[in-house]
Design a protein around this motif. Structure first.
Motif, short mmCIF file in Angstrom:
data_model
loop_
_atom_site.label_atom_id
_atom_site.label_comp_id
_atom_site.label_asym_id
_atom_site.label_seq_id
_atom_site.Cartn_x
_atom_site.Cartn_y
_atom_site.Cartn_z
N GLY A 114 0.79 -1.13 -0.04
CA GLY A 114 0.20 0.01 0.02
C GLY A 114 0.86 1.32 0.02
N VAL A 115 2.10 1.26 0.68
CA VAL A 115 3.08 2.15 0.71
C VAL A 115 3.36 2.55 -0.65
CG1 VAL A 115 4.89 3.50 1.91
CG2 VAL A 115 3.24 2.01 3.31
N LEU A 116 4.03 1.25 -1.10
CA LEU A 116 4.41 1.41 -2.55
C LEU A 116 3.71 1.85 -3.54
CD1 LEU A 116 6.88 0.54 -4.57
CD2 LEU A 116 5.67 -1.57 -4.62
N TRP A 117 2.23 1.33 -3.46
CA TRP A 117 1.35 1.95 -4.50
C TRP A 117 1.14 3.35 -4.32
CZ3 TRP A 117 -3.26 4.79 -4.57
CH2 TRP A 117 -3.97 4.45 -5.81
N SER A 118 1.17 3.88 -2.91
CA SER A 118 0.91 5.26 -2.73
C SER A 118 2.20 6.30 -3.38
CB SER A 118 0.93 5.78 -1.19
OG SER A 118 -0.36 4.97 -0.68
N SER A 119 3.35 5.57 -3.37
CA SER A 119 4.62 6.24 -3.80
C SER A 119 4.59 6.51 -5.21
CB SER A 119 6.02 5.55 -3.48
OG SER A 119 6.09 4.33 -4.04
N ILE A 120 4.02 5.37 -5.90
CA ILE A 120 3.73 5.60 -7.46
C ILE A 120 2.80 6.63 -7.80
CG2 ILE A 120 3.07 4.43 -9.58
CD1 ILE A 120 3.82 1.64 -7.87
N ALA A 121 1.58 6.60 -6.88
CA ALA A 121 0.60 7.64 -7.25
C ALA A 121 1.02 9.12 -6.89
CB ALA A 121 -0.66 7.40 -6.11
N ALA A 122 1.91 9.25 -5.97
CA ALA A 122 2.50 10.65 -5.67
C ALA A 122 3.43 10.85 -6.67
CB ALA A 122 3.23 10.59 -4.22
N LEU A 123 4.14 10.08 -7.26
CA LEU A 123 4.98 10.34 -8.54
C LEU A 123 4.15 10.53 -9.55
CD1 LEU A 123 7.74 7.55 -8.60
CD2 LEU A 123 8.32 9.74 -8.97
N MET A 124 2.97 9.90 -9.91
CA MET A 124 2.13 10.48 -10.84
C MET A 124 1.70 11.72 -10.68
SD MET A 124 0.19 6.91 -12.05
CE MET A 124 -0.32 7.57 -13.34
N VAL A 125 1.28 12.04 -9.65
CA VAL A 125 0.84 13.44 -9.42
C VAL A 125 1.84 14.51 -9.54
CG1 VAL A 125 -0.30 15.10 -7.60
CG2 VAL A 125 -1.19 12.91 -7.74
N VAL A 126 3.01 14.27 -9.01
CA VAL A 126 4.02 15.22 -9.13
C VAL A 126 4.69 15.53 -10.55
CG1 VAL A 126 6.42 15.80 -8.38
CG2 VAL A 126 4.73 15.13 -6.95
N SER A 127 4.56 14.34 -11.30
CA SER A 127 5.05 14.22 -12.59
C SER A 127 4.08 14.90 -13.47
CB SER A 127 5.17 12.82 -13.25
OG SER A 127 6.24 12.24 -12.50
N TRP A 128 2.76 14.80 -13.26
CA TRP A 128 1.56 15.13 -13.87
C TRP A 128 1.83 16.93 -14.09
CZ3 TRP A 128 -1.83 13.32 -17.16
CH2 TRP A 128 -2.95 14.09 -17.73
N ARG A 129 2.29 17.52 -13.08
CA ARG A 129 2.38 18.91 -12.85
C ARG A 129 3.69 19.52 -13.77
NH1 ARG A 129 1.84 18.94 -6.36
NH2 ARG A 129 -0.50 18.38 -6.38
N ILE A 130 4.62 18.43 -13.87
CA ILE A 130 5.95 18.95 -14.52
C ILE A 130 5.65 18.46 -16.22
CG2 ILE A 130 8.15 18.38 -14.67
CD1 ILE A 130 8.19 18.01 -11.67
N SER A 131 5.07 17.26 -16.34
CA SER A 131 5.21 16.39 -17.66
C SER A 131 3.98 15.68 -17.64
CB SER A 131 6.45 15.81 -18.11
OG SER A 131 6.46 15.09 -19.27
N ARG A 132 2.99 15.68 -18.24
CA ARG A 132 1.84 14.64 -18.27
C ARG A 132 2.48 13.38 -19.03
NH1 ARG A 132 -2.04 19.38 -19.06
NH2 ARG A 132 -2.86 19.58 -16.99
N PRO A 133 3.13 13.52 -20.02
CA PRO A 133 3.68 12.08 -20.58
C PRO A 133 4.27 11.29 -19.51
CG PRO A 133 3.88 13.99 -22.45
CD PRO A 133 3.52 14.61 -20.95
N ALA A 134 5.06 12.11 -18.79
CA ALA A 134 5.92 11.48 -17.54
C ALA A 134 5.05 10.73 -16.66
CB ALA A 134 6.81 12.37 -17.00
N ALA A 135 3.85 11.48 -16.44
CA ALA A 135 2.93 10.71 -15.62
C ALA A 135 2.23 9.71 -16.14
CB ALA A 135 1.92 11.87 -15.00
N VAL A 136 1.87 9.76 -17.42
CA VAL A 136 1.20 8.56 -17.91
C VAL A 136 1.95 7.34 -18.23
CG1 VAL A 136 0.02 7.91 -20.33
CG2 VAL A 136 -0.46 10.27 -19.11
N LEU A 137 3.56 7.48 -18.45
CA LEU A 137 4.34 6.50 -18.54
C LEU A 137 4.26 5.42 -17.42
CD1 LEU A 137 7.36 8.11 -20.34
CD2 LEU A 137 5.90 6.29 -21.16
N LEU A 138 3.79 6.32 -16.18
CA LEU A 138 3.88 5.45 -14.99
C LEU A 138 2.55 4.54 -14.72
CD1 LEU A 138 5.39 8.02 -12.42
CD2 LEU A 138 6.58 6.02 -13.49
N LEU A 139 1.56 4.73 -15.36
CA LEU A 139 0.40 4.19 -15.42
C LEU A 139 0.39 2.56 -15.39
CD1 LEU A 139 -2.61 4.51 -14.85
CD2 LEU A 139 -3.06 4.55 -17.42
#
Length: 153
Positions: free
Chosen positions: A105-130
């Motif tokens: 659950g903590v691992l999953w949350s870290s991926i979600a956090a990466l996606m949220v922060v990445s989304w603000r910087i680069s949407r393609p970077a966030a989508v690559l983590l899906l």
């Protein structure tokens, strides 16, 4: 340069994870749910995920508007790599899927956090983590099923 650093970091995490992961007699004796994928699928799946993480990290790092944003991305990826290895250690080395199911659950949350922060910087970077988020979601369900089918640990 960021691509090379990301590739080395992802390769290091994958290599350490591979040394921690022991698909030996203990794992093979676990009762698996009917829907568990074959063991051979995990290697290619993780290879693709680590490649996508490399592309995501590089894309976000290059798109970062300042060093604070770049440092945040690097820090989140480092934390995520640690949590990824911790899950493998708990599950495969300590033989504690019950603890691993809590940690995932903590691992999953870290991926979600990466996606949220990445989304603000680069949407393609966030989508690559899906795919990573989806795979860890599936792995969490599999981990939970293994705990239910094999308890106590």
């Amino acid at each position: 340069m960021p691509g090379a650093v990301a590739a080395v970091a992802a390769s290091f995490t994958a290599a350490v994870g591979a040394t921690i992961t022991d698909i030996g007699p203990w794992y093979q004796a676990l009762v698996q749910p009917d829907w568990a994928p074959p063991i051979w699928l995990f290697g290619p799946a993780w290879t693709i995920i680590f490649m996508l993480c490399t592309f995501s990290g590089t894309t976000a790092w290059l798109a970062a508007r300042n060093s604070d944003a770049a440092d945040t991305i690097i820090g989140l990826f480092a934390l995520n790599g640690f949590l990824n290895l911790l899950w493998s250690f708990l599950f495969f080395r300590m033989h504690r899927p019950d603890l691993a199911v809590l940690e995932v659950g903590v691992l999953w949350s870290s991926i979600a956090a990466l996606m949220v922060v990445s989304w603000r910087i680069s949407r393609p970077a966030a989508v690559l983590l899906l795919p990573y988020l989806l795979w860890v979601s599936f792995a969490a369900m599999l981990n939970r099923a293994i705990v239910e089918l094999n308890s106590p640990f």
